[in-house]
Design a protein around this motif. Structure first.
Motif, PDB file in Angstrom:
ATOM      1  N   ILE A 183     -67.546  48.319  -4.885  1.00  0.00           N
ATOM      2  CA  ILE A 183     -67.846  47.886  -6.257  1.00  0.00           C
ATOM      3  C   ILE A 183     -66.780  48.456  -7.191  1.00  0.00           C
ATOM      4  O   ILE A 183     -66.606  49.672  -7.283  1.00  0.00           O
ATOM      5  N   GLY A 184     -66.071  47.562  -7.865  1.00  0.00           N
ATOM      6  CA  GLY A 184     -65.033  47.973  -8.803  1.00  0.00           C
ATOM      7  C   GLY A 184     -65.488  47.715 -10.225  1.00  0.00           C
ATOM      8  O   GLY A 184     -65.553  46.569 -10.673  1.00  0.00           O
ATOM      9  N   ASP A 185     -65.835  48.765 -10.945  1.00  0.00           N
ATOM     10  CA  ASP A 185     -66.360  48.686 -12.311  1.00  0.00           C
ATOM     11  C   ASP A 185     -65.196  48.522 -13.282  1.00  0.00           C
ATOM     12  O   ASP A 185     -64.355  49.408 -13.433  1.00  0.00           O
ATOM     13  N   ASP A 186     -65.159  47.389 -13.963  1.00  0.00           N
ATOM     14  CA  ASP A 186     -64.053  47.036 -14.858  1.00  0.00           C
ATOM     15  C   ASP A 186     -64.231  47.685 -16.237  1.00  0.00           C
ATOM     16  O   ASP A 186     -64.186  47.012 -17.266  1.00  0.00           O
ATOM     17  N   ALA A 187     -64.422  49.010 -16.256  1.00  0.00           N
ATOM     18  CA  ALA A 187     -64.635  49.762 -17.505  1.00  0.00           C
ATOM     19  C   ALA A 187     -65.737  49.114 -18.335  1.00  0.00           C
ATOM     20  O   ALA A 187     -65.626  48.978 -19.554  1.00  0.00           O
TER      21      ALA A 187
END
Length: 306
Positions: free
Chosen positions: A33-37
């Motif tokens: 999971i890559g949280d885009d700020a």
């Protein structure tokens, strides 16, 4: 091994996406999971399910998706490790419980036929998880160029979440960076398959969310979508991937991109050059007539001529 990659930004339906992973009958996958700020923190939901499957969470300091959605996809892919296959799952889409299991059933065929792109059946859902479309199924084996023509003619649909790609091919080719990522998924299917074969798993489904929170449902970004449309069809028609009959179906889409935004003079010049180069003279004449018709209509309206 399969990596399921989730570029995260919206919390609204995220738990339903995560729950669908926990519901998989075959747990042979890793989640990245890559949280885009995002201003919304998904940690509590992730922690709730961390014992259900192998999950890796990373929060990026810079919001990249607002500038380039495809670059956000790419940096999320870079979080993955040695997995051979990747699925890029929307943070509001839902997997049927047998999606992973059916993938592993097909591995022998996929390896034998050297398939690089795998597709599932799909169904659209709304913000209440109600089905708003029939189930879309596909031929077991289909050329990606044939699929694209069918989609152009509204005979089928697709979106990024319902595909599994060979990771090596993805890293080799990369995603075309169109505005909003619009048509970037279509081009990915074509390029990652080498404009050749897609293998379909109709025995499992991906449920794709259509809401005002999604780009598909957002009516305020039409100019950006139109720019992506022009770039996509111009690129397709600049190559030699489609038959003459298929080209006749694609050219009107390119013409429409200019007719929807006539301030883009460069569109007109590039279309003119492409038509001359490809010998699309009759289509180009029809295109010019459409421009003149629109101009004449607006002139009459401005002078209030009946």
């Amino acid at each position: 091994m399969l990596a399921i990659i989730i570029p995260f930004y919206k919390l609204a339906y995220f738990e339903e996406t995560i729950q669908s992973l926990a519901n998989q009958s075959d747990q042979r996958f890793k989640v990245y999971i890559g949280d885009d700020a995002s201003p919304e923190c998904p940690k509590k939901i992730i922690e709730k399910y961390q014992d259900k499957f192998d999950v890796n969470y990373y929060r990026f300091n810079e919001n990249l998706g607002s500038k380039s959605l495809t670059k956000q996809w790419q940096r999320c892919i870079d979080l993955s490790k040695s997995e051979k296959w990747i699925m890029i799952l929307g943070d509001d889409d839902v997997l049927g419980s047998n999606v992973v299991a059916e993938f592993y059933k097909t591995i022998p065929i996929i390896d034998k036929e050297e398939i690089k792109v795998v597709r599932y059946s799909s169904q659209l859902i709304n913000d209440k998880n109600e089905n708003i479309s029939t189930a879309y199924t596909h031929p077991r084996i289909e050329k990606s160029t044939t699929f694209l023509i069918k989609k152009v003619r509204s005979q089928t649909r697709s979106s990024l979440s319902e595909y599994i790609f060979n990771k090596e091919k993805v890293l080799q080719v990369g995603f075309k960076d169109y505005p909003l990522g619009w048509h970037s998924d279509d081009m990915a299917v074509l390029e990652f398959s080498d404009f050749s074969t897609i293998y379909t798993i109709n025995e499992a489904a991906v449920f794709v969310r259509f809401s005002l929170l999604s780009i598909s449902g957002d009516l305020t970004v039409s100019r950006e979508k139109n720019k992506a449309k022009f770039l996509f069809y111009y690129s397709l028609l600049s190559g030699k991937f489609f038959s003459k009959d298929q080209v006749q179906i694609l050219f009107p889409k390119l013409f429409q991109a200019y007719l929807s935004d006539k301030k883009q003079v460069m569109y007109f010049l590039r279309i003119t050059g492409l038509c001359i180069k490809s010998g699309e003279i009759l289509g180009y004449i029809g295109f010019l007539k459409s421009i003149l018709h629109t101009f004449s209509k607006r002139t009459k309206e401005s002078f209030n001529v009946k």
